[in-house]
Scaffold this motif. Structure first.
Motif: not given
Ligand code: C2E
Ligand code: CA
Ligand code: CA
Ligand code: CA
Length: 273
Positions: A226-230
Motif C-alpha cells: 500500500l502507498r503510505v502518506v503522512a
C-alpha cells in the motif's frame, strides 16, 4: 440537584438550537453556493515534487468569514445535507483536476467522503457520471474514507469499495491508526493507500512511542504493498524522520497549508507532468 439539571438542559437546548441554526444556514449556503474547496499539496520528498492535492471544503460566509469543516460537516452529515454538498465537492474537485491536467500537470486529487456518502448505494453511479461529465482520467482520483466507515457491515463495505474500484479510481484510508484497525480486515479491503493520522506525527521527534507506531505503520503498508502518506507534517525533523523510514509521501503545513486554487501558483514546488 434542580439547578444542575436546569444548567444541563439549558446547555442541551443551546446545542440543539445551534444545530438547527447551522442546519438552516447550511441549506442557504447550498442554495447560494457559498462553499469553496481549498487544496493542500501532497509532496513526494524523493524528488521534491508536487504529485497531488487534497480537496478540503470551507464555507465562505457573506461576511467573508471562512468556516472550517469541523464546524459544519457533522451537522451536514446528521441532517443528510452532506449528500448534496458531497456531490458538489466531487464535481468541483473533478473540474479542478481537469483544469490541472489541461495545463499539463499529472497531479491527483484526493476527495474526502463522509460516512453517509460512502453508505449511499448511488455513490458509484454518481461518481461515474461526474467522471464522464468532466472527462477526467479516474486514475488520478483518490477517495479518502476512514476505518470506522468500514467496520460496521464489512461485507457491504467491501462490496461498495469494489464498485468504486471498478470505476478506475484509488481508495485511501484516512486517519489511519485512530479507528478500529483490524489488520485482518485491512487485508480484505481493496484499498491503495494509508494516511497516517496527524496525531502520530505531531509529537515526533519527542515521543518515542509515536515514532515506533509510525515506523510500524510504514513497514506494514510496504508489506501490504500500500502507498503510505503522512499527514500533518509541520517540521523539518518530522519530514526527515519520515524520509529515513521510507515514507516519501507527505502533507502538512511544513510544505504548504491548504490554499484556494488561485493561490496555488505561488507554490515553488516542481509539479509532476
Ligand atoms: P482530514 O481529512 O484529516 O484533513 C486534514 C486536516 O488537517 C485539514 O483540516 C487540514 O487543513 C489540516 N492540516 C493539514 N496539514 C496540517 C498540519 O500540518 N498541521 C495541522 N495542525 N493541521 C493540518 P480541515 O481542512 O479543517 O478539515 C478537517 C476535517 O474535515 C478533515 O480532516 C475531514 O475529515 C473533514 N473534511 C474536510 N473537507 C471535507 C470534505 O470535502 N468532505 C468531507 N466529507 N469531509 C471533509
Ligand atoms: Ca483526508
Ligand atoms: Ca486525515
Ligand atoms: Ca485527521
Amino acid at each position: 440537584g434542580k439547578n444542575t439539571y436546569r444548567f444541563f438542559s439549558q446547555q442541551l437546548n443551546d446545542a440543539a438550537n445551534e444545530r438547527l441554526l447551522i442546519e438552516s444556514q447550511l441549506r442557504e449556503a447550498i442554495a447560494l453556493q457559498q462553499f469553496v474547496l481549498f487544496y493542500q499539496p501532497k509532496i513526494d520528498v524523493q524528488d521534491d515534487m508536487l504529485i497531488g492535492y487534497e480537496a478540503l471544503i470551507r464555507w465562505l460566509r457573506p461576511d467573508n468569514t471562512l468556516v472550517p469543516p469541523g464546524r459544519f460537516i457533522a451537522v451536514a452529515e446528521s441532517t443528510g445535507l452532506i449528500v448534496q454538498i458531497g456531490e458538489w465537492i466531487i464535481l468541483e474537485a473533478c473540474r479542478f483536476l481537469a483544469r490541472q491536467h489541461s495545463r499539463g500537470y499529472a497531479v491527483s486529487v484526493s476527495i474526502n467522503l463522509s460516512a453517509r456518502q460512502f453508505n449511499d448505494n448511488k455513490l458509484p453511479a454518481m461518481i461515474e457520471q461526474i467522471i464522464h461529465r468532466t472527462g477526467v482520467d479516474p486514475a488520478y482520483l483518490i477517495f479518502e474514507i476512514t476505518e470506522s466507515m468500514l467496520m460496521g457491515d464489512t461485507d457491504a463495505a467491501i462490496k461498495q469499495l469494489n464498485q468504486l474500484k471498478r470505476l478506475g479510481i484509488s481508495l485511501s484510508i484516512d486517519d489511519f491508526g485512530t479507528g478500529y484497525s483490524s489488520l485482518n480486515y485491512l487485508k480484505r479491503f481493496p484499498v491503495d493507500e494509508l494516511k497516517i493520522d496527524r496525531s502520530f506525527v505531531k509529537d515526533i521527534p519527542e515521543d518515542r512511542n509515536d515514532m515506533d507506531i509510525v515506523s510500524a505503520i510504514i513497514a506494514m503498508a510496504q508489506k501490504m504493498q500500500l502507498r503510505v502518506v503522512a499527514e500533518g507534517v509541520e517540521s523539518a525533523e518530522q519530514a526527515a524522520f519520515l524520509q529515513e523510514n521510507a515514507c516519501y509521501l507527505v502533507q502538512g503545513y511544513y510544505f504548504s497549508m491548504p490554499l484556494p486554487e488561485q493561490e496555488l501558483s505561488q507554490l515553488t514546488f516542481t509539479i509532476k507532468t
